[in-house]
Scaffold this active site. Structure first.
Site, mmCIF file in Angstrom:
data_model
loop_
_atom_site.group_PDB
_atom_site.id
_atom_site.type_symbol
_atom_site.label_atom_id
_atom_site.label_comp_id
_atom_site.label_asym_id
_atom_site.label_seq_id
_atom_site.Cartn_x
_atom_site.Cartn_y
_atom_site.Cartn_z
ATOM 1 N N GLY A 58 0.689 -1.283 -0.060
ATOM 2 C CA GLY A 58 -0.041 0.093 -0.127
ATOM 3 C C GLY A 58 0.784 1.300 0.188
ATOM 4 O O GLY A 58 0.426 2.155 -0.424
ATOM 5 N N GLU A 59 2.133 1.337 0.283
ATOM 6 C CA GLU A 59 2.870 2.326 0.576
ATOM 7 C C GLU A 59 3.381 3.121 -0.872
ATOM 8 O O GLU A 59 3.548 2.072 -1.568
ATOM 9 C CB GLU A 59 4.211 2.278 1.435
ATOM 10 C CG GLU A 59 3.849 1.814 2.832
ATOM 11 C CD GLU A 59 3.649 0.507 3.181
ATOM 12 O OE1 GLU A 59 3.209 -0.366 2.114
ATOM 13 O OE2 GLU A 59 3.686 0.103 4.283
ATOM 14 N N ALA A 60 3.177 4.140 -1.086
ATOM 15 C CA ALA A 60 3.619 4.772 -2.302
ATOM 16 C C ALA A 60 4.909 4.655 -2.908
ATOM 17 O O ALA A 60 5.365 4.321 -3.723
ATOM 18 C CB ALA A 60 3.201 6.192 -2.326
ATOM 19 N N LYS B 105 7.214 2.285 -1.562
ATOM 20 C CA LYS B 105 7.336 0.673 -2.269
ATOM 21 C C LYS B 105 6.803 0.407 -3.806
ATOM 22 O O LYS B 105 7.250 -0.269 -4.510
ATOM 23 C CB LYS B 105 6.493 -0.198 -1.095
ATOM 24 C CG LYS B 105 7.287 -0.153 0.259
ATOM 25 C CD LYS B 105 6.568 -1.398 1.018
ATOM 26 C CE LYS B 105 7.320 -1.306 2.402
ATOM 27 N NZ LYS B 105 6.709 -2.344 3.406
ATOM 28 N N ILE B 106 5.786 1.086 -4.014
ATOM 29 C CA ILE B 106 5.121 0.971 -5.158
ATOM 30 C C ILE B 106 6.158 1.448 -6.219
ATOM 31 O O ILE B 106 6.340 1.040 -7.395
ATOM 32 C CB ILE B 106 3.480 1.597 -5.348
ATOM 33 C CG1 ILE B 106 2.716 0.778 -4.153
ATOM 34 C CG2 ILE B 106 3.315 1.581 -6.839
ATOM 35 C CD1 ILE B 106 1.206 1.352 -4.318
#
Length: 634
Positions: free
Chosen positions: A466-468, A470-471
C-alpha cells in the site's frame, strides 16, 4: 522466413537459423496473406502448417531414410492423417449440430486410432518416428477431445489414453503427467464440469489403479522422481476428496426438488466409484506386496462398478455397446477375482530398487523441508529463507537465488508477504531486498508483450503493497526491465515508469467499488493524465486507448482473488437459482435452467484454458509443473 542455414548435430534436434525479425509476431497487415509464424523445429521432413503455424525442419532429415520400408511409411502417414482428422471440429462440435458428417468422421477416426494403438506391434511401440507421432499428433488430439462435451467422444478419448498408458508408459512420461495433472485432476476439482465427465475420469483412475504393475511403476516413475509431481499421491487424494463429498452440501430445500434429487443421486454415484477406486488401489498394492487381500477385489470389481445408483445408467468406459465405446476387459494378470490366485514371487531386492526407495525418501524429506520453509517465510521472510538455505533449497545470501525461489514457488507463497518483502527500503539488510527486486524483474521475460500485459505478468507473483514509496521502487524496476527488452517502445525508462504508475492508478480507479460510476476515469481523462510524459510529447492516443480498454475489461488481479470471486459468484447464483426453483415449484411454474447454463458456460472457459496450457506444455517438451496448484490445500 529468411533462412540462413541449418545445423543438425548428430542425435540432436535440428536448429533453425533465420533473421531475427522473421520471428516477431505478425502485424495486422500480414495476418491474412498466408504468412505464418515459426514456432518450432523437429525431425519430420519438409515444412508443415500445424494449428495455423509453420513448422520448419531440417532438410537433412528429409534426405535420410527414417522408415524401414514403404509399409512403415504408409502406416506413419495414415496414422498422422487419422490424428489430424480426429482434431477437426473442435471440442464443441455436437453430433446433433450442423456438421454431423464431421462428428462421424471424428468418432470413426478415434475408433481407428484406438484399434491401431491396441494392436500395435513392437515396430510401432518402439520406433522413434511412430513414438514421435504419438507425442506430436495423438496426444494433442486426445487433449482436445477428452474435454469435449460430447460424451461419446470423451469416452473414446479416455479409452485411448488408457491404451497409451498400457502400451507406451515408459516413453510418454511427461505426456501422462500433463494429462493427469492438467486435465483429469482439474476436471474432478471443477465445480462446473458435468457429472458424466467426472464419472469417466474416475473410471480412468479406477482402471489405472487396477493394474498392479502399472500402479507400482506409476509411483516409482513420478512420486519417486524429484523432477515430477506426485501423480500417485494426487490420484489417491483426489479419490478421497470425491468420497468425502463437497464441503458446501445442499440443504433440505435444495434436495427436495427434482433437480436436487438428481444431483444427490449423481453425487452418490461418484462417491461410490471413487471409493471403489481407493479399495482397488489398496488391493493392487497388497497383491504387489504378495499380501492376501481377501475378498476385497470381488467387492470392488468391474461388475460392482457397473451398478451405481438409481435411474438411468450413466455413461461408462466399462459399459458400452457398438454405439458407446467400452473398455476391454482387463488382462488376466490384472483382473481382480474372488478365486484363489497363486502368490506372485516377490522380486529380490536389487540395487535399482534400493535407489528408487532412497530417491522417494529423499524427495519426501525435501518436500517436507520445503513446505516447512515456505510456512516460515509466510510468517517471517528472514526466518523462512534461513531455514530453506540450511536445507539447500535457496542461497539466502544470493539475491538471484532468492528471486528465483520467489518466482518458482509463487503459488505457495503468501502474495502479500512477498510484495512487502520486495518493496523493502534500501536501509533494510543493507539493501538486500532491493537487489532481490531487481533480480526478480531481470528473471521475467517481457519481450514482445504489450505494456499492460507485461505488468500483469510482473504482478502475478505478489500483491502490491500500500505504501507509495514501495510501489515506486517495484514499478521502477519493472519499467527498467521492460525498456531493456523492448527498446523501441519508449524513449526512456522514466517514461515507462510514469505510465506504469498511471496504469496502476487507472486499475484502482476503474475497479474500486467505492468510486461511483460517474466519477470513474474515462479515456479522455487517462490521456490527460499522461499528457507530455514522453520527453514533453504525448504518447500515441491509440496506444493509450488500447491499454485503457484492456484494463477496463479485465482488472489486474491475482489468480487466487479470481478464484475466490468466482466461487462467491457461483454460490450466489446457486442460491438465487434454488430460490427461483422453489418458488416456481410452489406456484406450479416451470423452473429456469440458468444455473446449469451458467456452469456450462464457465466450464467452456475452463476447458479452453486447460487445453491451451496442456498443448503448450507438450510442445515445449517439458514436465507439467513442479507443484500441483491444490497441493497445499490437500
Amino acid at each position: 522466413v529468411a533462412l540462413r542455414g541449418w545445423e543438425t548435430p548428430d542425435g540432436e534436434d535440428a536448429v533453425l537459423h533465420c533473421e531475427a525479425a522473421a520471428l516477431e509476431p505478425l502485424d495486422d497487415d500480414h495476418r491474412d496473406d498466408g504468412s505464418k509464424k515459426v514456432v518450432g523445429v523437429d525431425r519430420a521432413p519438409g515444412a508443415e502448417v500445424r494449428d495455423g503455424a509453420l513448422v520448419l525442419v531440417s532438410p537433412a532429415a528429409a534426405g535420410a531414410a527414417p522408415f524401414g520400408s514403404a509399409h512403415h511409411k504408409d502406416a506413419f502417414l495414415l496414422f498422422r492423417a487419422l490424428c489430424k482428422l480426429s482434431m477437426k471440429g473442435g471440442p464443441d462440435a455436437d453430433a446433433s449440430g450442423a456438421e454431423p458428417i464431421s462428428m462421424q468422421s471424428k468418432v470413426l477416426s478415434l475408433e481407428l486410432l484406438l484399434s491401431v494403438v491396441e494392436h500395435a506391434g513392437p515396430a510401432f511401440r518402439r520406433g522413434p518416428r511412430f513414438v514421435g507421432a504419438v507425442r506430436q499428433y495423438l496426444c494433442v488430439s486426445l487433449l482436445k477431445n477428452c474435454t469435449s462435451h460430447v460424451t461419446h467422444v470423451v469416452a473414446l478419448s479416455l479409452r485411448l489414453f488408457v491404451a497409451l498408458v498400457d502400451g507406451f508408459r515408459g516413453r510418454l512420461k511427461s505426456e501422462v503427467e500433463v494429462f493427469i495433472s492438467h486435465i483429469f485432476l482439474r476436471i474432478l476439482d471443477s465445480g462446473n464440469s458435468t457429472h458424466e465427465h467426472k464419472l469417466l475420469v474416475l473410471e480412468v483412475f479406477h482402471r489405472l489403479c487396477n493394474d498392479v504393475d502399472g500402479l507400482v511403476e506409476l509411483f516409482l516413475s513420478y512420486d519417486a522422481d524429484f523432477d515430477s509431481i506426485d501423480i500417485f499421491r494426487h490420484i489417491v487424494v483426489a479419490l478421497a476428496r470425491v468420497v468425502k463429498g463437497p464441503s458446501d452440501k445442499p440443504g433440505a430445500a435444495e434436495t427436495a426438488t427434482e433437480q436436487g434429487k438428481g444431483a444427490a443421486r449423481n453425487d452418490a454415484a461418484l462417491r461410490r466409484l471413487a471409493l471403489s477406486g481407493l479399495v482397488t488401489t489398496l488391493t493392487s498394492l497388497a497383491r504387489a506386496c504378495d499380501v492376501d487381500a481377501g475378498d476385497a477385489g470381488t467387492e470392488t470389481g468391474d461388475d460392482d462398478v457397473e451398478t451405481r445408483g438409481e435411474g438411468p445408467e450413466p455413461p461408462s468406459l466399462a459399459r458400452a455397446s457398438s454405439s458407446q465405446p467400452r473398455l476391454a476387459p482387463p488382462p488376466p494378470e490384472t483382473t481382480t477375482s474372488s478365486a484363489p490366485t497363486s502368490p506372485r514371487a516377490a522380486p529380490p531386492p536389487s540395487g535399482e530398487s534400493a535407489k528408487r526407495v532412497e530417491a522417494f525418501d529423499r524427495k519426501r524429506q525435501l518436500q517436507e523441508d520445503l513446505k516447512d520453509g515456505i510456512l516460515k517465510f509466510n510468517l517471517k521472510p528472514a526466518h523462512g529463507l534461513k531455514a530453506l538455505s540450511s536445507k539447500g533449497h535457496v542461497d539466502d545470501k544470493d539475491p538471484s537465488s532468492v528471486a528465483a525461489f520467489l518466482l518458482k514457488h509463487a503459488a505457495e507463497l503468501d502474495k502479500t508477504v512477498v510484495g512487502d518483502y520486495l518493496g523493502k527500503e534500501e536501509t533494510y539488510k543493507d539493501g538486500f531486498c532491493v537487489k532481490v527486486l531487481k533480480e526478480y524483474a531481470e528473471q521475467l521475460d517481457f519481450k514482445g508483450l504489450e505494456f499492460d500485459i507485461a505488468i500483469r505478468l510482473y504482478l502475478s507473483g505478489f500483491r502490491l503493497p500500500g505504501e507509495a514509496q514501495k510501489i515506486d521502487r517495484i514499478m521502477e524496476n519493472y519499467a527498467a526491465r521492460y525498456c531493456t527488452q523492448n527498446p523501441a517502445v519508449f524513449p526512456s525508462a522514466d517514461v515507462a515508469f510514469v505510465l506504469a504508475f498511471s496504469v496502476i492508478m487507472l486499475q484502482t480507479d476503474l475497479h474500486n467499488p467505492a468510486i461511483k460510476e460517474e466519477k470513474k476515469m474515462t479515456k479522455d481523462g487517462f490521456r490527460r493524465n499522461n499528457r507530455g510524459i514522453s520527453d514533453g510529447k504525448d504518447l500515441d492516443g491509440d496506444f493509450l486507448d488500447e491499454i485503457f480498454d484492456r484494463i477496463k475489461e479485465a482488472p489486474i488481479t491475482l489468480a487466487e482473488d479470481d478464484r475466490l470471486r468466482q466461487d462467491k459468484e457461483e454460490a450466489e447464483a446457486r442460491s438465487a437459482g434454488n430460490l427461483a426453483s422453489s418458488m416456481a415449484a410452489a406456484f406450479g411454474l416451470p423452473g429456469g435452467a440458468t444455473p446449469g447454463k451458467r456452469r456450462a458456460e464457465a466450464f467452456v472457459k475452463e476447458r479452453e484454458a486447460m487445453v491451451k496450457a496442456s498443448v503448450a506444455v507438450l510442445r515445449r517438451g517439458r514436465p507439467a509443473f513442479a507443484a500441483f496448484p491444490g497441493e497445499a490445500a490437500a
